[in-house]
Design a protein around this motif. Structure first.
Motif, short mmCIF file in Angstrom:
data_model
loop_
_atom_site.label_atom_id
_atom_site.label_comp_id
_atom_site.label_asym_id
_atom_site.label_seq_id
_atom_site.Cartn_x
_atom_site.Cartn_y
_atom_site.Cartn_z
N ASP A 8 -24.37 46.45 127.03
CA ASP A 8 -23.53 46.66 125.72
C ASP A 8 -22.55 45.22 125.90
N ASP A 72 -17.67 42.88 123.17
CA ASP A 72 -18.40 44.28 123.44
C ASP A 72 -19.31 44.69 122.13
N ASN A 74 -20.06 47.46 121.23
CA ASN A 74 -19.46 48.69 120.87
C ASN A 74 -17.93 48.39 120.17
N ASP A 77 -15.32 52.00 120.90
CA ASP A 77 -14.88 52.52 121.86
C ASP A 77 -15.61 52.11 123.14
N GLY A 78 -16.09 50.62 123.01
CA GLY A 78 -17.12 50.13 123.98
C GLY A 78 -16.15 49.95 125.45
N THR A 79 -16.89 49.87 126.55
CA THR A 79 -16.34 49.76 127.77
C THR A 79 -16.47 48.60 128.48
N ALA A 80 -17.52 47.61 127.95
CA ALA A 80 -17.91 46.44 128.50
C ALA A 80 -16.78 45.68 129.01
N ARG A 82 -12.32 44.59 129.47
CA ARG A 82 -10.75 45.20 129.43
C ARG A 82 -9.94 44.05 129.60
N TYR A 113 -13.72 46.69 137.02
CA TYR A 113 -13.97 45.43 136.42
C TYR A 113 -13.55 44.29 137.14
N ARG A 133 -10.62 38.42 129.26
CA ARG A 133 -11.14 39.64 129.24
C ARG A 133 -11.79 39.70 130.68
N ARG A 136 -17.13 44.48 133.25
CA ARG A 136 -17.57 45.78 134.11
C ARG A 136 -18.28 45.19 134.98
#
Length: 430
Positions: A8, A72, A74, A77-80, A82, A113, A133, A136
């Motif tokens: 992702d 990201d 997504n 609400d992506g998590t790749a 932060r 991360y 950024r 992950r």
């Protein structure tokens, strides 16, 4: 330019930068310029930098250097990715005499991360949390500290500092690892033992099964070209290819991906027609391995190596990376020895009475193609000797002027034998 994707995580590139600081006015022995990747174009919204850029000179790097930026897949609400939770001061230029105040900070990543580069502050203030950024952990691999970019020797600073590049580890088969172009920092002049990372990408091709060899319909030898070809494709990101006709920036814009195409077909290695009343041995000699030596030319011209990890010449490419093609795609899942030279392959089999048999090998031709369809370097030809494919005529024909033989209990026939001059590399199957 369509971004590259790994799981992702989206990866794109920019050749536009904002100047941040240089050490003019200080007494440092070497020059340094600090820049921030720019994502002002619509195509890079919303992409983020992984860190700022350090170069060992004062020249403008716009449209001459290129670095990776990330987003990201997504958007909601992506998590790749932060934002960092905070920053830790690494160095500031107080006492150097440089024309403007300057500081360098290390992002502190959330749990799960990692940070991939340092960030510059405005004066001595912390950077914004939106300047960079964190990625992950499963989207990166552990990398190594590379070459020295700059140190502050002679600058007059009360604190030592050195900036270093990032070198990816050797890639596993089917993957590529990319250092995004950021830098590391240390409070000494010795090469640091800092934990650092590179981005991951997959190079695995989706392989299609080759159709069966042509069926024999009678005792006649099949035509040499009477086979169907199958196309297999592995896409390579531009930074893996040293294109002799394009700069790195031109590659990223006009051919962000290259197609390494493999065309497979059955190559007849032997034909036999047994006109006797009993099974008879037949033996043929074929050639396996690469023909023409074009694989070395491909590696020298483009850095793409079909038999091992590349790049061949690490400093010939814009970005630090490593790549390794999937072994099934390159026929090296058993041995890469065949790439270095062509060698004879002996095939021995028993043909039933009144039947014809043809033996086939898989022959592959590789070519590297730009996005516009033009070919880079020459075509590489390789004959895989790992497997022999047999085609047998379906019906037995009585010998002339003879009655059909009496039906007897079937006897076990000897298995197909395949031998070669390098027997260890020829663990082959019928």
């Amino acid at each position: 330019m369509k971004p590259l994707q790994f799981n992702d995580l989206l990866i794109s590139f920019t050749s536009e930068f904002l100047p941040l600081w240089n050490d003019k006015g200080s007494s440092a022995h070497e020059a340094v310029g600090l820049w921030r990747p720019s994502m002002t174009s619509d195509a890079l919204n919303p992409f983020y930098a992984l860190g700022d850029i350090a170069v060992g000179h004062y020249r403008n790097i716009n449209h001459s250097k290129i670095v990776a930026v990330v987003s990201d897949a997504n958007k909601v609400d992506g998590t790749a990715l932060r934002a960092p939770v905070d920053y830790q001061l690494v160095w500031h230029d107080e006492g150097t005499g440089a024309r403007t105040n300057f500081s360098i900070w290390r992002p502190l990543a959330p749990e799960g991360y990692v940070t991939m580069g340092l960030v510059c502050g405005v004066g001595y203030d912390k950077p914004s949390r939106h300047a960079v950024r964190c990625v992950r952990e499963d989207l990166v691999v552990t990398a190594q500290v590379g070459e020295l970019i700059w140190n502050d020797k002679g600058s007059g600073s009360a604190n030592d500092f050195s900036a270093w590049s990032v070198i990816p580890p050797g890639a596993s088969p089917g993957e590529a690892y990319l250092a995004p172009g950021t830098f590391l920092g240390s409070d000494s002049y010795a090469k640091p033992s800092i934990e650092t990372y590179a981005l991951r990408l997959a190079l695995t091709a989706q392989l299609s099964d080759l159709p069966p060899p042509p069926a024999l319909t009678g005792p006649e030898s099949p035509a040499v070209d009477d086979t169907t070809s199958t196309l297999q494709v592995c896409e390579l990101p531009w930074f893996c290819v040293k294109d002799p006709e394009l700069t790195a920036v031109e590659q990223s814009q006009s051919s962000p991906t290259y197609r390494l195409e493999r065309t497979d077909r059955h190559l007849i290695a032997g034909f036999g027609h047994n006109t006797e009343a009993t099974s008879q041995p037949f033996m043929w000699t074929a050639t396996k391995g690469e023909l023409g030596g074009h694989a070395k030319a491909l590696a020298a011209n483009t850095s793409v190596d079909l038999s091992k990890e590349w790049p061949v010449y690490p400093h010939a490419l814009e970005l630090n990376f490593s790549a390794h093609l999937d072994r099934d795609f390159t026929h090296t899942q058993r041995s890469a020895k065949g790439w270095s030279h062509a060698s004879p392959l002996e095939i021995i089999t028993y043909v039933p009475p009144n039947k014809a048999v043809a033996a086939y090998l898989v022959h592959s031709e590789y070519c590297l193609v730009r996005q516009d369809g033009s070919q880079v370097s020459g075509t590489v030809s390789y004959t895989n000797g790992d497997h022999i494919y047999m085609s047998e005529s379906s019906d037995a024909t009585p010998l002339p002027d003879e009655a059909p033989p009496e039906v007897e209990a079937p006897q076990a026939e000897p298995d197909l034998e395949v031998t070669g001059h390098d027997l260890i590399d020829n663990a082959l199957t019928p």
